[in-house]
Design a protein around this motif. Structure first.
Motif, PDB file in Angstrom:
ATOM      1  N   GLY A 249       0.787  -1.221   0.000  1.00 21.05           N
ATOM      2  CA  GLY A 249       0.000   0.000   0.000  1.00 21.05           C
ATOM      3  C   GLY A 249       0.818   1.269   0.000  1.00 21.05           C
ATOM      4  O   GLY A 249       0.377   2.307   0.508  1.00 21.05           O
TER       5      GLY A 249
ATOM      6  N   ALA B  34      -5.265  11.313  -2.095  1.00 19.02           N
ATOM      7  CA  ALA B  34      -5.561  10.245  -1.143  1.00 19.02           C
ATOM      8  C   ALA B  34      -6.544  10.715  -0.075  1.00 19.02           C
ATOM      9  O   ALA B  34      -7.443   9.975   0.330  1.00 19.02           O
TER      10      ALA B  34
ATOM     11  N   ASP C 186      -9.595   0.441  -0.310  1.00 21.13           N
ATOM     12  CA  ASP C 186     -10.127   0.633   1.045  1.00 21.13           C
ATOM     13  C   ASP C 186     -11.568   1.147   0.999  1.00 21.13           C
ATOM     14  O   ASP C 186     -12.405   0.734   1.808  1.00 21.13           O
TER      15      ASP C 186
ATOM     16  N   ASP D 284      -0.423   5.027  -1.251  1.00 18.90           N
ATOM     17  CA  ASP D 284      -1.412   5.826  -0.524  1.00 18.90           C
ATOM     18  C   ASP D 284      -0.844   7.204  -0.172  1.00 18.90           C
ATOM     19  O   ASP D 284      -0.153   7.375   0.833  1.00 18.90           O
TER      20      ASP D 284
ATOM     21  N   HIS E 248      -9.930   9.099   1.289  1.00 19.15           N
ATOM     22  CA  HIS E 248     -10.050   8.789   2.720  1.00 19.15           C
ATOM     23  C   HIS E 248     -11.338   9.392   3.295  1.00 19.15           C
ATOM     24  O   HIS E 248     -12.021   8.765   4.117  1.00 19.15           O
TER      25      HIS E 248
ATOM     26  N   HIS F 133      -5.267   0.955  -6.727  1.00 18.14           N
ATOM     27  CA  HIS F 133      -4.841   1.936  -5.741  1.00 18.14           C
ATOM     28  C   HIS F 133      -5.384   1.584  -4.349  1.00 18.14           C
ATOM     29  O   HIS F 133      -6.555   1.260  -4.200  1.00 18.14           O
ATOM     30  N   LYS F 134      -4.526   1.682  -3.353  1.00 21.77           N
ATOM     31  CA  LYS F 134      -4.936   1.302  -2.000  1.00 21.77           C
ATOM     32  C   LYS F 134      -6.112   2.130  -1.483  1.00 21.77           C
ATOM     33  O   LYS F 134      -7.064   1.561  -0.918  1.00 21.77           O
ATOM     34  N   PRO F 135      -6.126   3.474  -1.610  1.00 24.75           N
ATOM     35  CA  PRO F 135      -7.285   4.218  -1.101  1.00 24.75           C
ATOM     36  C   PRO F 135      -8.583   3.805  -1.770  1.00 24.75           C
ATOM     37  O   PRO F 135      -9.637   3.797  -1.125  1.00 24.75           O
TER      38      PRO F 135
END
Length: 346
Positions: A62, A241, A275, A65, A245, A270-272
């Motif tokens: 990740g 990001a 999530d 991010d 978030h 993409h990690k965000p």
């Protein structure tokens, strides 16, 4: 010299010549790939493998991010293709160690990418009300308003989300006839996103969502629409990001009957973005096996290349299921508009 001696001498000469020929043959038969050329080719393949290897590590941990790695992470599908080509190359060159590394990278990347090509999700009941939504990034208000209105009419759109919408572009849409098709709208002051709909608008916008939103009635069932436009990672990766978030922070308890649509400036790697989806949302493209169809850049003046990555999405909660999705090029927009049909479940 006797005949016996002469024969012996000829045999010895023939034998020696045969040995010399065999040695010469073995030398010439030595694979060219085992010389300096093979070594150089393997070194080149190893250097090229560093790119996919780094991206795999970034995705695993990740590291994209809010960092500079956000931009190259968008190219992961192309890194996977490069890994496959390099796997074939090092296998032909008989580089055992590199073949093992390349194979491991290919397996891991395909593990992430193949599910996006396989349709899944629940079947939509025949009697479930349908909701047709569209999202269009208007490229700083430059999109052809007539083409957008035509898209709404031709695709029988119920809800339209618009990003990069200026005041003058909103006026141009009105002049082109958008109000006749989608008379209700939500466009908070100071934002560049707007929602247009023909459906009855229910409760007021939920202030918990950090962006434009409204609730509509679809066959007696409420559906919350959230228009999304995050900052782009090339401009400011941390700000990009944080936008995702903020959406993730608002999502818990609000995703069941929600539809988030727009320009997320993020791919499914993409990690965000992962999530956010992990809060209970489903990506419509991925659900229908279209998770690698690109939406950007489409005729971008600064990037004269075909659309290459998918950053425009329609996400939905478990109270809905995807029926259809498609992409549409609009004049003077650098994004392909996305049209999705969703079934609203009981």
């Amino acid at each position: 010299m006797t005949d016996r001696t002469a024969k012996s001498t000829r045999k010895s000469a023939t034998k020696s010549a045969g040995k010399g020929t065999a040695k010469s043959t073995r030398k010439s038969a030595s694979p060219a790939g085992r010389g300096p050329g093979r070594r150089a080719a393997l070194i080149g393949c190893g250097v090229l493998l560093l790119g996919p290897a780094v991206l795999v590590a970034v995705r695993l941990f990740g590291w994209d991010d809010g960092t500079v790695w956000a931009l190259p992470m968008a190219g992961l599908p192309y890194a996977a293709l490069l890994s496959v080509l390099l796997l074939v190359a090092v296998a032909v060159l008989r580089g055992r160690w590199l073949t093992g590394v390349a194979a491991a990278l290919v397996v891991l990347q395909l593990w992430w990418l193949i599910p996006r090509l396989v349709p899944g999700g629940a079947d939509a009941p025949a009697d479930a009300p349908r909701l047709r939504v569209a999202t269009s990034n208007n490229f700083m208000g430059q999109v052809s308003p007539k083409s957008l209105v035509d898209l709404v009419r031709d695709q029988r759109i119920d809800v339209l989300a618009v990003e990069e919408q200026s005041d003058s572009a909103a006026d141009a849409l009105d002049a082109a006839g958008i109000r006749a098709l989608l008379p209700h709208r939500e466009r908070p002051a100071g934002t560049d996103t707007a929602l247009y709909t023909r459906l009855p608008v229910g409760s007021a916008a939920d202030p918990a969502w950090p962006t434009t939103n409204l609730t509509v009635d679809v066959g007696g069932r409420p559906v919350q629409l959230v228009a999304v436009h995050t900052y782009y990672p090339l401009g400011d990766a941390r700000r990009w990001a944080e936008g995702l978030h903020d959406l993730r922070a608002a999502a818990p308890g609000r995703t069941r009957n929600a539809v988030l649509l727009g320009d997320f400036n993020a791919t499914l790697d993409h990690k965000p973005m992962r999530d956010l989806i992990g809060t209970g949302l489903t990506d419509t493209h991925e659900e229908l096996g279209a998770g690698l169809l690109p939406t950007w850049p489409q005729d971008h003046p600064d990037y004269p290349v075909p659309a290459a990555i998918q950053i425009d999405h329609v996400l939905h909660g478990p109270a809905l299921t995807a029926v259809d999705v498609s992409e549409h090029a609009l004049p003077r927009s650098d994004h392909r508009a996305v049209v999705a049909e969703l079934a609203v479940l009981r």
